[in-house]
Design a protein around this motif. Structure first.
Motif, PDB file in Angstrom:
ATOM      1  N   LEU A 147       0.833  -1.210   0.000  1.00 38.01           N
ATOM      2  CA  LEU A 147       0.000   0.000   0.000  1.00 38.01           C
ATOM      3  C   LEU A 147       0.868   1.261   0.000  1.00 38.01           C
ATOM      4  N   GLY A 148       1.991   1.197   0.702  1.00 37.67           N
ATOM      5  CA  GLY A 148       2.915   2.337   0.731  1.00 37.67           C
ATOM      6  C   GLY A 148       3.480   2.610  -0.657  1.00 37.67           C
ATOM      7  N   GLU A 149       3.878   1.546  -1.335  1.00 38.92           N
ATOM      8  CA  GLU A 149       4.424   1.734  -2.689  1.00 38.92           C
ATOM      9  C   GLU A 149       3.344   2.221  -3.647  1.00 38.92           C
ATOM     10  N   PHE A 150       2.130   1.708  -3.479  1.00 44.96           N
ATOM     11  CA  PHE A 150       1.022   2.190  -4.314  1.00 44.96           C
ATOM     12  C   PHE A 150       0.837   3.702  -4.122  1.00 44.96           C
ATOM     13  N   ALA A 151       0.919   4.136  -2.863  1.00 45.19           N
ATOM     14  CA  ALA A 151       0.718   5.561  -2.575  1.00 45.19           C
ATOM     15  C   ALA A 151       1.839   6.394  -3.180  1.00 45.19           C
ATOM     16  N   VAL A 152       3.080   5.922  -3.033  1.00 47.78           N
ATOM     17  CA  VAL A 152       4.219   6.692  -3.537  1.00 47.78           C
ATOM     18  C   VAL A 152       4.192   6.755  -5.068  1.00 47.78           C
ATOM     19  N   LYS A 153       3.852   5.629  -5.687  1.00 50.16           N
ATOM     20  CA  LYS A 153       3.869   5.584  -7.150  1.00 50.16           C
ATOM     21  C   LYS A 153       2.532   5.973  -7.768  1.00 50.16           C
ATOM     22  N   GLU A 154       1.592   6.296  -6.912  1.00 54.98           N
ATOM     23  CA  GLU A 154       0.252   6.724  -7.352  1.00 54.98           C
ATOM     24  C   GLU A 154      -0.414   5.696  -8.272  1.00 54.98           C
ATOM     25  N   ILE A 155      -0.371   4.449  -7.819  1.00 54.65           N
ATOM     26  CA  ILE A 155      -1.073   3.389  -8.551  1.00 54.65           C
ATOM     27  C   ILE A 155      -2.194   2.936  -7.631  1.00 54.65           C
ATOM     28  N   PHE A 156      -3.388   3.294  -7.981  1.00 53.42           N
ATOM     29  CA  PHE A 156      -4.494   2.982  -7.094  1.00 53.42           C
ATOM     30  C   PHE A 156      -5.445   1.999  -7.767  1.00 53.42           C
ATOM     31  N   PRO A 157      -5.442   0.746  -7.288  1.00 47.84           N
ATOM     32  CA  PRO A 157      -6.243  -0.291  -7.947  1.00 47.84           C
ATOM     33  C   PRO A 157      -7.722   0.039  -8.098  1.00 47.84           C
ATOM     34  N   ILE A 158      -8.294   0.805  -7.184  1.00 46.90           N
ATOM     35  CA  ILE A 158      -9.713   1.140  -7.360  1.00 46.90           C
ATOM     36  C   ILE A 158      -9.902   2.641  -7.488  1.00 46.90           C
ATOM     37  N   GLY A 159      -8.912   3.280  -8.096  1.00 48.41           N
ATOM     38  CA  GLY A 159      -9.027   4.697  -8.417  1.00 48.41           C
ATOM     39  C   GLY A 159      -9.196   5.582  -7.201  1.00 48.41           C
ATOM     40  N   GLY A 160     -10.162   6.527  -7.308  1.00 50.73           N
ATOM     41  CA  GLY A 160     -10.363   7.505  -6.247  1.00 50.73           C
ATOM     42  C   GLY A 160     -10.815   6.894  -4.933  1.00 50.73           C
ATOM     43  N   GLY A 161     -11.379   5.689  -4.988  1.00 52.58           N
ATOM     44  CA  GLY A 161     -11.823   5.013  -3.770  1.00 52.58           C
ATOM     45  C   GLY A 161     -10.686   4.729  -2.813  1.00 52.58           C
ATOM     46  N   MET A 162      -9.469   4.716  -3.341  1.00 52.14           N
ATOM     47  CA  MET A 162      -8.311   4.442  -2.490  1.00 52.14           C
ATOM     48  C   MET A 162      -8.090   5.554  -1.471  1.00 52.14           C
ATOM     49  N   THR A 163      -8.474   6.770  -1.829  1.00 52.79           N
ATOM     50  CA  THR A 163      -8.329   7.885  -0.890  1.00 52.79           C
ATOM     51  C   THR A 163      -9.129   7.596   0.371  1.00 52.79           C
ATOM     52  N   VAL A 164     -10.355   7.132   0.173  1.00 54.05           N
ATOM     53  CA  VAL A 164     -11.217   6.805   1.314  1.00 54.05           C
ATOM     54  C   VAL A 164     -10.593   5.666   2.126  1.00 54.05           C
ATOM     55  N   ILE A 165     -10.067   4.673   1.419  1.00 50.36           N
ATOM     56  CA  ILE A 165      -9.472   3.526   2.114  1.00 50.36           C
ATOM     57  C   ILE A 165      -8.285   3.976   2.964  1.00 50.36           C
TER      58      ILE A 165
END
Lengths: 152, 70
Positions: free
Chosen positions: A64-82
């Protein structure tokens, strides 16, 4: 519902996502191997199921940390809420455990090398808060850098 | 891999922003940024899409002249 979860990653993002999963699997194998080695040596580093849960949390945290740093969000904007919900839950969990430790109702360690349930929960909460901080930090970084045009 | 200044120049020549080019070829702006910076090596498929969007050939945008070739 499943349609909403589908993503439109481009080729670079797919490559990076693969790398993130690769890092996660490597960390998972290393931690499981280290845990097995410690078990063999008779060392219990966390109470009960928390050894396994912390390993899972560490791997999830890395991904999840790498996803945040690389801005790869598997469910798009919903990741912000997660990230927000998970971070706030972590903050609450950490605060709750810290209060129990400070008031003396629970201890961080139940042995010389063994984390108690409370200690393990505090670490889990810490990982969750750290993920939120990484996510927010990346947002602030993008904002300050002026995430506009022609940064190349 | 060095910066792809030819791509940047070609994009500017047709008046496209990074976001505009990204939308035209169906990728994120960060991918265009990474290609221009030389941080990412695109597939031939994406190279062709970029060339079509900019009205250039693969040689124009992606062929690197080597100094040691006479």
């Amino acid at each position: 519902m499943f349609r909403k979860c589908r993503n439109d990653f481009d080729e670079r993002q797919l490559l990076q996502r693969g790398n993130v999963f690769k890092h996660g699997i490597i960390l998972f194998f290393l931690l499981v191997a280290a845990n097995a080695f410690l078990k063999e040596e008779g060392v219990t580093w966390a109470e009960g199921m928390w050894e396994n849960l912390l390993i899972i949390w560490a791997v999830l945290g890395l991904c999840l940390g790498e996803f945040a740093v690389k801005e790869i969000f598997p469910i798009g904007g919903g990741m912000t809420v997660i990230y927000l919900v998970e971070g706030l839950c972590g903050l609450f969990l950490s605060a709750m455990c810290l209060t129990e430790v400070i008031t003396g109702r629970e201890a961080m360690l139940i042995g010389p090398h063994t984390l108690s349930r409370t200690g393990a929960q505090m670490i889990s909460g810490g990982i969750m808060v750290l993920l939120l901080l990484v996510f927010l930090g990346k947002k602030v970084y993008n904002h300050r850098k002026g995430d506009t045009e022609d940064e190349a | 891999m060095g910066k792809n200044l030819k791509l940047k120049a070609a994009r500017a020549a047709v008046g496209l922003t990074q976001q505009g080019l990204a939308d035209a070829v169906g990728v994120t702006r960060q991918t265009i940024v990474a290609i221009e910076k030389g941080d990412y090596n695109p597939t031939v498929r994406l190279c062709i899409q970029i060339c079509r969007a900019l009205g250039k050939t693969l040689d124009d945008l992606f062929w690197e002249e080597r100094d040691d070739v006479s």
